[in-house]
Design an enzyme around this catalytic site. Structure first.
Site, PDB file in Angstrom:
ATOM      1  N   ARG A  58       0.834  -1.211   0.000  1.00 37.13           N
ATOM      2  CA  ARG A  58       0.000   0.000   0.000  1.00 37.13           C
ATOM      3  C   ARG A  58       0.865   1.255   0.000  1.00 37.13           C
ATOM      4  O   ARG A  58       0.576   2.212  -0.721  1.00 37.13           O
ATOM      5  CB  ARG A  58      -0.959   0.015   1.187  1.00 37.13           C
ATOM      6  CG  ARG A  58      -2.038  -1.065   1.103  1.00 37.13           C
ATOM      7  CD  ARG A  58      -2.884  -1.116   2.340  1.00 37.13           C
ATOM      8  NE  ARG A  58      -2.026  -1.395   3.502  1.00 37.13           N
ATOM      9  CZ  ARG A  58      -2.320  -1.062   4.742  1.00 37.13           C
ATOM     10  NH1 ARG A  58      -3.441  -0.437   5.029  1.00 37.13           N
ATOM     11  NH2 ARG A  58      -1.502  -1.365   5.730  1.00 37.13           N
ATOM     12  N   ASN A 112      -6.126  -2.811   1.825  1.00 36.31           N
ATOM     13  CA  ASN A 112      -6.035  -4.261   1.908  1.00 36.31           C
ATOM     14  C   ASN A 112      -7.430  -4.859   1.838  1.00 36.31           C
ATOM     15  O   ASN A 112      -8.376  -4.302   2.391  1.00 36.31           O
ATOM     16  CB  ASN A 112      -5.379  -4.700   3.226  1.00 36.31           C
ATOM     17  CG  ASN A 112      -3.879  -4.533   3.215  1.00 36.31           C
ATOM     18  OD1 ASN A 112      -3.250  -4.452   2.172  1.00 36.31           O
ATOM     19  ND2 ASN A 112      -3.301  -4.471   4.393  1.00 36.31           N
TER      20      ASN A 112
END
Length: 94
Positions: free
Chosen positions: A22, A40
């Protein structure tokens, strides 16, 4: 280079959680001038919404296939989404 705006919802699968995916996505997207978000998934995947000039979106889509050094990407799928949603910068969301 095409500057026509484009927006995609992208799903990345493989070893993509717990490897900085990320944060890497946020950094790469900012370098390309993209807006959107990354998060996620509950199934171990990563989902991102990326928007910006068509060439930058295409470049990011290619970068997703490699990911950060610690990642192992098994698949990247994408679908076009409405590009009119206002997005400020590129954020990591939960």
């Amino acid at each position: 280079m095409t500057t026509e705006p484009k927006a995609l919802m992208v799903h990345i699968r493989g070893r993509v959680q717990g490897v900085g995916f990320r944060y890497w996505t946020q950094s790469e997207a900012k370098k390309l001038g993209l807006s959107g978000w990354v998060r996620n998934g509950s199934d171990g995947s990563v989902t991102a919404r990326i928007a910006g000039p068509e060439q930058a979106v295409s470049t990011m889509l290619q970068r997703f296939k490699e990911g950060p050094q610690a990642a192992s990407v098994s698949s990247v799928t994408s679908e076009a989404v409405d590009g009119d949603q206002p997005t400020d910068g590129f954020n990591i969301v939960s």
